[in-house]
Write an enzyme that holds these catalytic residues in place. Structure first.
Site, PDB file in Angstrom:
ATOM      1  N   THR A  14       0.840  -1.184   0.000  1.00 51.26           N
ATOM      2  CA  THR A  14       0.000   0.000   0.000  1.00 51.26           C
ATOM      3  C   THR A  14       0.880   1.240   0.000  1.00 51.26           C
ATOM      4  OG1 THR A  14      -1.795   1.186   1.131  1.00 51.26           O
ATOM      5  CG2 THR A  14      -0.169   0.080   2.524  1.00 51.26           C
ATOM      6  N   HIS A  15       0.337   2.326  -0.552  1.00 49.67           N
ATOM      7  CA  HIS A  15       0.993   3.643  -0.489  1.00 49.67           C
ATOM      8  C   HIS A  15       0.156   4.591   0.375  1.00 49.67           C
ATOM      9  CE1 HIS A  15       3.008   1.855  -3.952  1.00 49.67           C
ATOM     10  NE2 HIS A  15       3.923   2.799  -3.875  1.00 49.67           N
ATOM     11  N   GLY A  18      -2.213   5.888   6.243  1.00 58.39           N
ATOM     12  CA  GLY A  18      -3.112   5.460   7.314  1.00 58.39           C
ATOM     13  C   GLY A  18      -3.291   3.955   7.326  1.00 58.39           C
ATOM     14  N   LYS A  19      -3.498   3.389   6.157  1.00 61.88           N
ATOM     15  CA  LYS A  19      -3.662   1.941   6.037  1.00 61.88           C
ATOM     16  C   LYS A  19      -2.362   1.233   6.414  1.00 61.88           C
ATOM     17  CE  LYS A  19      -6.158   0.650   2.584  1.00 61.88           C
ATOM     18  NZ  LYS A  19      -6.626   0.287   1.223  1.00 61.88           N
ATOM     19  N   ASP A  75      -7.718  -4.255   0.347  1.00 65.79           N
ATOM     20  CA  ASP A  75      -8.606  -3.372  -0.404  1.00 65.79           C
ATOM     21  C   ASP A  75      -9.864  -3.243   0.430  1.00 65.79           C
ATOM     22  OD1 ASP A  75      -8.739  -1.839  -2.945  1.00 65.79           O
ATOM     23  OD2 ASP A  75     -10.666  -2.855  -3.070  1.00 65.79           O
ATOM     24  N   TYR A 163     -13.036   7.512   5.565  1.00 66.10           N
ATOM     25  CA  TYR A 163     -14.419   7.824   5.930  1.00 66.10           C
ATOM     26  C   TYR A 163     -14.698   7.623   7.416  1.00 66.10           C
ATOM     27  CZ  TYR A 163     -15.277   7.575   0.864  1.00 66.10           C
ATOM     28  OH  TYR A 163     -15.258   7.786  -0.496  1.00 66.10           O
ATOM     29  N   LYS A 184     -10.122   0.903  17.750  1.00 66.22           N
ATOM     30  CA  LYS A 184     -10.651   0.624  16.417  1.00 66.22           C
ATOM     31  C   LYS A 184     -10.160  -0.710  15.869  1.00 66.22           C
ATOM     32  CE  LYS A 184     -10.485   2.182  11.642  1.00 66.22           C
ATOM     33  NZ  LYS A 184      -9.807   3.048  10.673  1.00 66.22           N
TER      34      LYS A 184
END
Length: 213
Positions: A14-15, A18-19, A75, A163, A184
């Site tokens: 991933t780039h 946050g992820k 994803d 979101y 979370k």
């Protein structure tokens, strides 16, 4: 039979900062050395899949092939029932080129308002995360996690990303944007559960493919 990753380097495909942060925190208890696709200078493949699982496989397989290392890709996105599942796999693309999700959140609210979806029961949504672990030889393992909730407006909280500030998980008074990272996506490994969609998917992946330190 599922393949286990016994240790060594693992590309986090991933780039998205946050992820990447969440996935690295989830991987901390396991016998792997995470390195990001960005750190390796790997390109981002075109996400041409029609499902979260397909796009996760595209990203993981591309990173594994390019790096010669096992790769883990996520994803994920938001599906709003009143919007017929949108933004869905286009969740990231609803944000602008700078990945500013304020316009994307405003678009969700505007489209709900245009449909007269103002009552809580009309604003049901689901976060979905598909995780794919791919090896350079083409073997893949894919899992999926979900969490139901509702869209709130205006956005609440400045924690998390994407979101999170407009998604209130079912049974909770706060949005993801108001929750700490541990609340979370932290996992209770004794109970084998976590709150977020990504944590729930990760529990499934860890049970079959990862080895604790």
């Amino acid at each position: 039979m599922a393949r286990r990753l016994e240790g060594g380097k693992l590309v986090v495909a991933t780039h998205n900062p946050g992820k990447l942060r969440e996935i690295r925190e989830l991987l901390a208890p396991f016998r792997v050395e995470p390195v990001s696709a960005g750190e390796l200078g790997l390109p981002e493949p075109d996400e041409t899949g029609t499902t979260f699982a397909e796009n996760a496989r595209i990203k993981a397989a591309a990173a594994a092939l390019a790096s010669g290392l096992p790769a883990l890709a996520d994803d994920s996105g938001l599906a709003v029932w009143a919007l017929h599942g949108a933004p869905g796999v286009f969740s990231a693309r609803w944000a602008n080129a700078g990945k500013d999700f304020l316009p994307a959140m405003a678009r969700v609210e505007a489209e709900l308002a245009a449909r007269g979806a103002v009552a809580p029961g009309q604003r049901i949504a689901r976060f979905v995360a598909a995780l794919c672990l791919a090896w350079p030889d083409g073997h893949v393992e894919t899992v999926e996690g979900t969490i139901d909730g509702a869209i709130v407006w205006p956005p609440r909280g400045d924690l998390g990303f994407g979101y999170d500030p407009i998604f209130r998980p079912e049974g909770e008074a706060r949005t993801f944007g108001e929750m700490s990272a541990q609340e979370k996506h932290g996992v209770d490994w004794d109970a084998g559960r976590g709150l977020s969609h990504r944590a729930r998917a990760f529990v499934k992946l860890a049970e079959t493919c990862l080895v604790r330190r």
